[in-house]
Write a protein that holds these residues in place. Structure first.
Motif, PDB file in Angstrom:
ATOM      1  N   ILE A 116       0.853  -1.195   0.000  1.00  0.00           N
ATOM      2  CA  ILE A 116       0.000   0.000   0.000  1.00  0.00           C
ATOM      3  C   ILE A 116       0.889   1.244   0.000  1.00  0.00           C
ATOM      4  CG2 ILE A 116      -2.030  -0.976   1.095  1.00  0.00           C
ATOM      5  CD1 ILE A 116      -0.771   0.458   3.681  1.00  0.00           C
ATOM      6  N   GLY A 117       2.055   1.148  -0.654  1.00  0.00           N
ATOM      7  CA  GLY A 117       3.056   2.218  -0.585  1.00  0.00           C
ATOM      8  C   GLY A 117       2.515   3.616  -0.793  1.00  0.00           C
ATOM      9  N   LEU A 118       1.683   3.799  -1.834  1.00  0.00           N
ATOM     10  CA  LEU A 118       1.188   5.149  -2.145  1.00  0.00           C
ATOM     11  C   LEU A 118       0.284   5.666  -1.042  1.00  0.00           C
ATOM     12  CD1 LEU A 118       0.408   5.200  -5.939  1.00  0.00           C
ATOM     13  CD2 LEU A 118       2.429   5.884  -4.717  1.00  0.00           C
ATOM     14  N   VAL A 119      -0.573   4.784  -0.503  1.00  0.00           N
ATOM     15  CA  VAL A 119      -1.481   5.206   0.564  1.00  0.00           C
ATOM     16  C   VAL A 119      -0.679   5.591   1.788  1.00  0.00           C
ATOM     17  CG1 VAL A 119      -3.462   4.520   1.941  1.00  0.00           C
ATOM     18  CG2 VAL A 119      -3.210   3.630  -0.348  1.00  0.00           C
ATOM     19  N   THR A 175      -0.786  -1.021  -9.640  1.00  0.00           N
ATOM     20  CA  THR A 175      -0.347  -1.419  -8.306  1.00  0.00           C
ATOM     21  C   THR A 175      -0.157  -0.186  -7.438  1.00  0.00           C
ATOM     22  OG1 THR A 175       1.426  -2.430  -7.038  1.00  0.00           O
ATOM     23  CG2 THR A 175       2.033  -1.476  -9.142  1.00  0.00           C
ATOM     24  N   LEU A 176      -0.207  -0.398  -6.114  1.00  0.00           N
ATOM     25  CA  LEU A 176       0.049   0.702  -5.179  1.00  0.00           C
ATOM     26  C   LEU A 176       1.468   0.649  -4.639  1.00  0.00           C
ATOM     27  CD1 LEU A 176      -3.247   0.682  -3.092  1.00  0.00           C
ATOM     28  CD2 LEU A 176      -2.477   2.520  -4.541  1.00  0.00           C
ATOM     29  N   SER A 177       2.191  -0.418  -4.964  1.00  0.00           N
ATOM     30  CA  SER A 177       3.548  -0.556  -4.442  1.00  0.00           C
ATOM     31  C   SER A 177       4.514   0.315  -5.247  1.00  0.00           C
ATOM     32  CB  SER A 177       3.972  -2.016  -4.491  1.00  0.00           C
ATOM     33  OG  SER A 177       5.289  -2.136  -4.957  1.00  0.00           O
ATOM     34  N   THR A 178       5.395   1.036  -4.551  1.00  0.00           N
ATOM     35  CA  THR A 178       6.295   1.949  -5.256  1.00  0.00           C
ATOM     36  C   THR A 178       7.277   1.179  -6.145  1.00  0.00           C
ATOM     37  OG1 THR A 178       7.495   1.964  -3.187  1.00  0.00           O
ATOM     38  CG2 THR A 178       6.216   3.905  -3.697  1.00  0.00           C
ATOM     39  N   VAL A 179       7.754   0.038  -5.644  1.00  0.00           N
ATOM     40  CA  VAL A 179       8.675  -0.764  -6.454  1.00  0.00           C
ATOM     41  C   VAL A 179       7.955  -1.262  -7.703  1.00  0.00           C
ATOM     42  CG1 VAL A 179      10.090  -2.840  -6.473  1.00  0.00           C
ATOM     43  CG2 VAL A 179      10.030  -1.418  -4.446  1.00  0.00           C
ATOM     44  N   MET A 252       9.047  14.269  -1.316  1.00  0.00           N
ATOM     45  CA  MET A 252       8.160  14.565  -2.444  1.00  0.00           C
ATOM     46  C   MET A 252       8.923  14.469  -3.769  1.00  0.00           C
ATOM     47  SD  MET A 252       4.987  15.237  -1.770  1.00  0.00           S
ATOM     48  CE  MET A 252       3.966  15.451  -0.334  1.00  0.00           C
ATOM     49  N   ALA A 253      10.163  14.989  -3.777  1.00  0.00           N
ATOM     50  CA  ALA A 253      10.981  14.908  -4.992  1.00  0.00           C
ATOM     51  C   ALA A 253      11.274  13.450  -5.327  1.00  0.00           C
ATOM     52  CB  ALA A 253      12.275  15.683  -4.798  1.00  0.00           C
ATOM     53  N   ALA A 254      11.598  12.664  -4.281  1.00  0.00           N
ATOM     54  CA  ALA A 254      11.894  11.250  -4.505  1.00  0.00           C
ATOM     55  C   ALA A 254      10.651  10.525  -5.020  1.00  0.00           C
ATOM     56  CB  ALA A 254      12.378  10.613  -3.207  1.00  0.00           C
ATOM     57  N   MET A 255       9.475  10.922  -4.502  1.00  0.00           N
ATOM     58  CA  MET A 255       8.241  10.270  -4.935  1.00  0.00           C
ATOM     59  C   MET A 255       7.939  10.642  -6.387  1.00  0.00           C
ATOM     60  SD  MET A 255       6.643   8.133  -3.485  1.00  0.00           S
ATOM     61  CE  MET A 255       5.189   7.186  -3.378  1.00  0.00           C
ATOM     62  N   ALA A 256       8.147  11.922  -6.739  1.00  0.00           N
ATOM     63  CA  ALA A 256       7.939  12.321  -8.137  1.00  0.00           C
ATOM     64  C   ALA A 256       8.863  11.524  -9.047  1.00  0.00           C
ATOM     65  CB  ALA A 256       8.207  13.819  -8.293  1.00  0.00           C
ATOM     66  N   THR A 257      10.119  11.322  -8.598  1.00  0.00           N
ATOM     67  CA  THR A 257      11.067  10.510  -9.367  1.00  0.00           C
ATOM     68  C   THR A 257      10.555   9.087  -9.537  1.00  0.00           C
ATOM     69  OG1 THR A 257      12.812  11.805  -8.377  1.00  0.00           O
ATOM     70  CG2 THR A 257      13.451   9.749  -9.416  1.00  0.00           C
ATOM     71  N   THR A 258      10.091   8.508  -8.416  1.00  0.00           N
ATOM     72  CA  THR A 258       9.643   7.120  -8.444  1.00  0.00           C
ATOM     73  C   THR A 258       8.421   6.937  -9.325  1.00  0.00           C
ATOM     74  OG1 THR A 258      10.420   6.954  -6.189  1.00  0.00           O
ATOM     75  CG2 THR A 258       8.982   5.201  -6.953  1.00  0.00           C
ATOM     76  N   LEU A 259       7.458   7.860  -9.179  1.00  0.00           N
ATOM     77  CA  LEU A 259       6.179   7.658  -9.864  1.00  0.00           C
ATOM     78  C   LEU A 259       6.235   8.044 -11.329  1.00  0.00           C
ATOM     79  CD1 LEU A 259       3.604   9.018  -7.300  1.00  0.00           C
ATOM     80  CD2 LEU A 259       4.419   6.711  -7.610  1.00  0.00           C
ATOM     81  N   PHE A 260       6.945   9.133 -11.645  1.00  0.00           N
ATOM     82  CA  PHE A 260       6.814   9.696 -12.987  1.00  0.00           C
ATOM     83  C   PHE A 260       8.087   9.614 -13.821  1.00  0.00           C
ATOM     84  CE2 PHE A 260       3.676  11.912 -10.377  1.00  0.00           C
ATOM     85  CZ  PHE A 260       2.538  11.615 -11.104  1.00  0.00           C
ATOM     86  N   LEU A 261       9.247   9.560 -13.175  1.00  0.00           N
ATOM     87  CA  LEU A 261      10.487   9.646 -13.950  1.00  0.00           C
ATOM     88  C   LEU A 261      11.208   8.310 -14.065  1.00  0.00           C
ATOM     89  CD1 LEU A 261      11.767  13.035 -12.543  1.00  0.00           C
ATOM     90  CD2 LEU A 261      10.480  12.628 -14.617  1.00  0.00           C
ATOM     91  N   GLY A 262      10.528   7.220 -13.719  1.00  0.00           N
ATOM     92  CA  GLY A 262      11.153   5.913 -13.903  1.00  0.00           C
ATOM     93  C   GLY A 262      12.090   5.508 -12.783  1.00  0.00           C
TER      94      GLY A 262
ATOM     95  N   GLY B  55      -4.032   1.809   5.906  1.00  0.00           N
ATOM     96  CA  GLY B  55      -3.537   3.001   5.226  1.00  0.00           C
ATOM     97  C   GLY B  55      -4.607   4.061   5.102  1.00  0.00           C
ATOM     98  N   ILE B  56      -5.821   3.628   4.744  1.00  0.00           N
ATOM     99  CA  ILE B  56      -6.923   4.579   4.617  1.00  0.00           C
ATOM    100  C   ILE B  56      -7.264   5.189   5.977  1.00  0.00           C
ATOM    101  CG2 ILE B  56      -9.365   4.761   4.009  1.00  0.00           C
ATOM    102  CD1 ILE B  56      -7.551   4.537   1.625  1.00  0.00           C
ATOM    103  N   GLN B  57      -7.141   4.368   7.028  1.00  0.00           N
ATOM    104  CA  GLN B  57      -7.404   4.871   8.377  1.00  0.00           C
ATOM    105  C   GLN B  57      -6.466   6.028   8.714  1.00  0.00           C
ATOM    106  OE1 GLN B  57      -9.505   3.738  10.848  1.00  0.00           O
ATOM    107  NE2 GLN B  57      -8.603   4.592  12.698  1.00  0.00           N
ATOM    108  N   VAL B  58      -5.163   5.865   8.417  1.00  0.00           N
ATOM    109  CA  VAL B  58      -4.210   6.948   8.685  1.00  0.00           C
ATOM    110  C   VAL B  58      -4.560   8.161   7.841  1.00  0.00           C
ATOM    111  CG1 VAL B  58      -1.807   7.648   8.548  1.00  0.00           C
ATOM    112  CG2 VAL B  58      -2.365   5.359   9.279  1.00  0.00           C
ATOM    113  N   LEU B  59      -4.819   7.923   6.561  1.00  0.00           N
ATOM    114  CA  LEU B  59      -5.042   9.033   5.636  1.00  0.00           C
ATOM    115  C   LEU B  59      -6.308   9.810   5.988  1.00  0.00           C
ATOM    116  CD1 LEU B  59      -3.931  10.276   3.068  1.00  0.00           C
ATOM    117  CD2 LEU B  59      -5.316   8.715   1.768  1.00  0.00           C
ATOM    118  N   ILE B  60      -7.410   9.106   6.204  1.00  0.00           N
ATOM    119  CA  ILE B  60      -8.688   9.783   6.402  1.00  0.00           C
ATOM    120  C   ILE B  60      -8.872  10.209   7.858  1.00  0.00           C
ATOM    121  CG2 ILE B  60     -11.185   9.591   6.157  1.00  0.00           C
ATOM    122  CD1 ILE B  60      -9.810   9.435   3.516  1.00  0.00           C
TER     123      ILE B  60
END
Lengths: 326, 163
Positions: A116-119, A175-179, A252-262, B55-60
């Motif tokens: 659930i990395g993104l959450v 997927t929600l996993s960053t990897v 946030m910069a690292a997340m932008a890198t992970t999600l959008f820049l490969g 995760g939703i619990q933390v977020l919301i």
């Protein structure tokens, strides 16, 4: 079966390693970089005297801050006042748990590849605001309270576009996993920055607002609110707020890198180097924006979130869903 | 063993925090104590391997709801006041009601046969939750979103009238 003592030991060791490393790299080097780039953009020299080219300036500042007295003003709510900087710093550093730095052989360098990395990341970003609000209220100072309130309204508004951008990415990658998201992206042209360009823009704008940087730094506007929610803090507690802020900006910069820049992907150079290059490019973008644009007014800020970014995000999710399904 | 220890620690955190929520004389402290309470419940969700819900619990809850509550407290005029009584004259009556509810709940928990499924969970629950929402639970899902929409429109109407 899970070996509990070993897992806990591993968690402590990794936390200590990462927090120390990030505290040094993200906060110290980040502050120096900020001042140097700011100086360069404004045709100044920036810090120059301590160490070669001023490289040791933030180290000296940190040692100075460590020696300062902790002042807890008499009228503050001491328990909340003393906890608030910790919440900000810990929440800022916790975001790093899901960031994949690169690969070493077959292993991916990530503290924990949560499914659930993104959450988790969004949740940690939203925890920071509690520390800011707590600090602003407990200072018993009208400027601090105003800063805290501004921060709350801003973060609640910009969490939604940020979340919508994350949802669009998760839909595209499946997927929600960053990897998993990094692995779903191909080389240069396969990175999600192209296929998810509107989400990329929304993410960058919302991320700038989430970390309270110019042009969205109303919670700490120096000219109106002195320093906003951390006006009353001294010494290392003040430094902890700064640490949390820089840790979150780098996250946030690292997340932008992970999600959008490969993420760590790229030709020739080792994965970790690619990750750092991309991350610092995004960090540079944040700093460039900070030293170039003037501050928004509160109503402009809220209008941008609710009337531009939110509808754009929703429409983009609709388009992404349509593209994936048909 | 580890699970039991984690459960006891998490329950202790949640219970202590919730006692502060209902007992503190300072309304901002009450609201802030919601955060450890929600985080303790998050931990219990993780113990139950419901990580998406966690995760939703933390977020919301920990992130958004608490911030909204704090925001409302700080915007209202006397909300920043530190003297705040959470107890009125009807303590005995309230105690009886709470005791009755507690006894009823404990009795229900003890008599319900809990299914102890030994099957393994899917490794990725988020998409399963989404699929369930869009197939078997579609009515509940849609009604919930309708209720939220009505609340949203109602809030706008009230805010407009005051102006």
């Amino acid at each position: 079966m899970v070996n509990w003592p070993l897992e806990i030991l591993k968690a402590f060791a990794l936390a200590a390693l990462m927090f120390t490393f990030l505290a040094i790299v993200a906060a110290m080097f980040g502050v120096l970089l900020e001042r140097k780039i700011g100086g360069w953009i404004q045709s100044r020299l920036g810090p120059k005297h301590i160490g070669p080219q001023g490289l040791l300036q933030t180290l000296a500042d940190t040692i100075k801050l460590l020696q300062k007295e902790h002042i807890t003003p008499r009228a503050v709510d001491a328990a909340i006042f003393n906890t608030a900087p910790l919440i900000v710093a810990v929440a800022g550093l916790m975001s790093w748990i899901v960031i994949p730095f690169g690969t070493l052989g077959q292993r991916v360098l990530v503290v924990r590849d949560l499914n659930i990395g993104l959450v988790f990341f969004a949740g940690m970003a939203s925890m920071t605001v509690i520390g800011i609000l707590a600090g602003g209220w407990s200072s018993n100072n009208k400027y601090s309270l105003l800063g805290g309130l501004r921060s709350a309204s801003q973060m609640v508004s910009y969490e939604l576009p940020l979340g919508l951008a994350l949802v669009a990415v998760a839909m595209e990658a499946g997927t929600l996993s960053t990897v998993g998201i990094v692995q779903a992206q191909g080389g240069w042209l396969g990175s999600l920055a192209f296929r998810q360009f509107p989400a990329f823009v929304i993410f960058l704008v919302a991320a700038t607002a989430e970390v309270n940087r110019l042009p969205f730094d109303l919670p700490e506007a120096e000219s109106e609110l002195v320093a906003g929610y951390f006006s009353e803090y001294t010494g290392m507690r003040f430094a902890l707020f700064q640490l949390g802020e820089y840790a979150e900006m780098f996250a946030m910069a690292a997340m932008a890198t992970t999600l959008f820049l490969g993420g760590w992907k790229g030709p020739f150079l080792p994965p970790l180097v690619w990750f750092l290059i991309k991350m610092y490019a995004v960090v540079f973008l944040f700093m460039w924006v900070r030293w170039t644009y003037p501050r928004y007014r509160l109503d402009q800020l809220l209008n941008l979130s609710w009337k531009v970014l939110l509808p754009a995000g929703l429409i983009w999710i609709l388009i992404t869903g349509y593209r994936i399904t048909f | 063993m580890g699970q039991l220890a984690a459960f006891i620690i998490l329950s202790a955190i949640t219970l202590v925090a919730t006692v502060v929520v209902v007992g503190s004389g300072n309304i901002v402290r009450s609201a802030l104590s919601l955060v450890p309470a929600f985080l303790g419940i998050t931990g219990i969700y993780i113990l139950l391997q419901a990580e998406f819900v966690a995760g939703i619990q933390v977020l919301i809850y920990a992130g958004a709801i608490t911030v909204l509550i704090l925001f409302v407290i700080m915007l209202t005029e006397h909300g920043t006041g530190v003297r705040f009584r959470q107890v009125n004259e009807q303590v005995p009556l309230g105690m009886i009601a709470a005791g009755a509810l507690g006894a009823f709940l404990i009795a229900t928990f003890l008599t319900t046969p809990w299914p102890m499924a030994t099957g393994s969970l899917p490794p990725y629950t988020a998409s399963q939750i989404g699929t369930t929402f869009m197939t078997n639970m579609i009515l509940v899902f849609e009604v919930t979103s309708l209720v939220l929409l009505v609340a949203l429109i109602g809030a706008i109407v009230i805010a407009r009238r005051e102006r």
